[in-house]
Design an enzyme around this catalytic site. Sequence first.
Site, PDB file in Angstrom:
ATOM      1  N   LYS A  35       0.835  -1.204   0.000  1.00 45.50           N
ATOM      2  CA  LYS A  35       0.000   0.000   0.000  1.00 45.50           C
ATOM      3  C   LYS A  35       0.870   1.255   0.000  1.00 45.50           C
ATOM      4  O   LYS A  35       0.597   2.219  -0.715  1.00 45.50           O
ATOM      5  CB  LYS A  35      -0.931   0.013   1.220  1.00 45.50           C
ATOM      6  CG  LYS A  35      -1.999  -1.046   1.148  1.00 45.50           C
ATOM      7  CD  LYS A  35      -3.006  -0.875   2.265  1.00 45.50           C
ATOM      8  CE  LYS A  35      -4.134   0.025   1.839  1.00 45.50           C
ATOM      9  NZ  LYS A  35      -5.322  -0.127   2.689  1.00 45.50           N
ATOM     10  N   ASP A  36       1.944   1.227   0.804  1.00 46.39           N
ATOM     11  CA  ASP A  36       2.849   2.379   0.815  1.00 46.39           C
ATOM     12  C   ASP A  36       3.514   2.554  -0.545  1.00 46.39           C
ATOM     13  O   ASP A  36       3.771   3.677  -0.980  1.00 46.39           O
ATOM     14  CB  ASP A  36       3.908   2.213   1.910  1.00 46.39           C
ATOM     15  CG  ASP A  36       3.320   2.429   3.293  1.00 46.39           C
ATOM     16  OD1 ASP A  36       2.152   2.878   3.370  1.00 46.39           O
ATOM     17  OD2 ASP A  36       3.992   2.147   4.289  1.00 46.39           O
ATOM     18  N   GLU A  82       5.679  31.430   1.222  1.00 44.03           N
ATOM     19  CA  GLU A  82       5.309  30.265   0.426  1.00 44.03           C
ATOM     20  C   GLU A  82       3.946  29.767   0.879  1.00 44.03           C
ATOM     21  O   GLU A  82       3.517  30.017   2.000  1.00 44.03           O
ATOM     22  CB  GLU A  82       6.348  29.162   0.616  1.00 44.03           C
ATOM     23  CG  GLU A  82       7.647  29.468  -0.060  1.00 44.03           C
ATOM     24  CD  GLU A  82       7.536  29.431  -1.568  1.00 44.03           C
ATOM     25  OE1 GLU A  82       7.881  28.414  -2.168  1.00 44.03           O
ATOM     26  OE2 GLU A  82       7.081  30.432  -2.160  1.00 44.03           O
TER      27      GLU A  82
END
Lengths: 384, 283
Positions: A228-229, A272
């Site tokens: 899954k990762d 940012e």
Amino acid sequence: MSRLNLNSILSWVDSHIIDYPTAMNLNYNWSFGSSAGFCLVIQILSGAFLAMHYAGETHYAFSSVEHIMRDVKSGWLIRYMHANGASFFFIVVYAHIFRGLYYGSYMEPRQQLWWSGALIYVLMMATAFIGYVLPWGQMSFWGATVITSLFSIFPFIGKEVVMWLWGGFTVGNPTLNRFFSLHYLLPFIIAGLVFVHLGLLHKDGSNNPLGIKTKTANVNFYPYMYVKDLVAFFVLLSVLSVVIFYFPNSLGDPDNYLEADPYGTPAHIVPEWYFLPFYAILRVIPNKVGGILTMGGAIAIIFLYPLLNTSILRSANFRPIYAVVFWLFVADFCLLAWSGTTPVDDYFKVIGAVVSIGYFAFFVFGGLFVGWLEKTLAFRALSK
Amino acid sequence: MFSRAAMEAARVARSVPLRARVAAAASAAAGAAAVGGATVLCDDAVHTVEYDWPHSGFLQTFDHAAIRRGWQVYREVCSTCHSIKFVAFRNLIGVSHSEAEVKKIAAEFEVEDGPNDEGEMFERPAKPSDRIPGPYKNEASARAANNGAYPPDLSLVVKGRHLGHHYVMSLLTGYTEAPVGKDLLPGLHYNPYFPGTSISMPPPLMDGQVEYPDGTPATVSQMSKDVTTFLAWCAEPEMDERKRMGMKWCSAMFLGLALSMYYKRFRWSPLKTRKITYHDINR
């Protein structure tokens, strides 16, 4: 895996990486953590290569960045990777934090895990801010001037503290040089804290979407969570690649392609995007000390959140009122970021004030009151 | 607009010698021209026209014939006042000119080199490895020659302005008579796309100002388009290579994503398709 367990080092690998038990109901939201670690690796590696060509000196910093962009083989790729990688690091970390908020990952027994993560987040902000100064563009210079000047709020010694940070009477070469040094140092402190974060995670194991202990429904980390990762890494890399190769400057400010000029202030000093919510809170208070303290409070309250919790249920899947409040908070956070980009006139100032109050209201109201309310309503319903 | 903190910061920063403050005031008075990019978010200019550039798509490269013509416009017109200090002659090789042509172009410029064996600096014809020399020695001489205004370096102008190439094109073609009631200071010109609308740069292009060897009619809009393409290339010389490499990387990543999704499904399907039933054995 008994073969591995004969060796003390390999048995550690086995019990924490290979056969580490994880709840099988973890959804993809649980992949943001490993993706964040992956971003840190991308940043450290690309940063190490940039540092080989960068000059931390005010006369050369800007042109050394252009040297990287034009003369260094694939230098533009490394720099765009690093610049956009920072943005994606924040995207992933914000998603990771919001996942924790939704599923109650900050609750007992994982408060220390939450605090270690919040500390990583604060250090990330420091690192990102310092890194943004290094190209020595207009926003770099004026951003550095604004943020370092926040430290002038210390009574009596404020000005001295700021000059001590600058290493001079204004943001100049000593400032740039020490920022370069710190920008190389802090990521390794973050990496160390990541291991503390993982250690605390493995103490009680991951939370899961049900928010209950799942000793009977665990799977091994490898291959189940690993795959899954892996999918999450590729999603991250796919989106990052599209941005790097086709929209590399879309997340930056054009003003930072102008060399720093101490005599020409940009019309709008904007941080940012990942700092915009806090910037919005800073400037909504029409008083310098008040604004800085409120912004500090906005970060401090993240640390306090586990202590404000009154809920006995973790997952918002079973907390209908909290779920609504949570999504309102997500919307509020986005509005807060947008509000940071707007001009400060009456109309926008009112919106900014409302969403700033909303930010704090979530932590206090969502933590203290909603938990109590849900509990009261649930017990009343049960007692009937 | 600034936040309080920003203003305070500027105030602390300005606790520098008075001479510097006077210089700052003078440069501000000399015209917003010098800090054009720093004022992009101002609402006191007409919004930039957005053009359909032939190099903006995923699969599109720069128009290299336009870069070549644009170099000619830069050389004959813009370079009188503007430098492109980050671009070297060699960068033109294989982009708009051949190596032999670039050697010839470079030799037309003089650069300072040295010291020689006697310890003297000397002038020599430029080589392709040199950066393209600008028209002025330093900022002060540029200001002295331009009524106090500083013609900005153009190597990053397309990246250093909001909407980059659209803005440059709009600006170059946008000169017009000042509307009635608009007072211009002497030496300034009216351009609605420039922040503040008063610009120090006089209209730089006129029809037929350059003569293109390839026969393209040198209208103002044609020259503007060519020089904007040239400046876009100056700002992002890696763009063609970047997009080509991007196709390879993105394809590899999408393939990796598809494979990892299959792999995930393959590993999880036994768990996802299992059935848990409950049998009450006491019944």
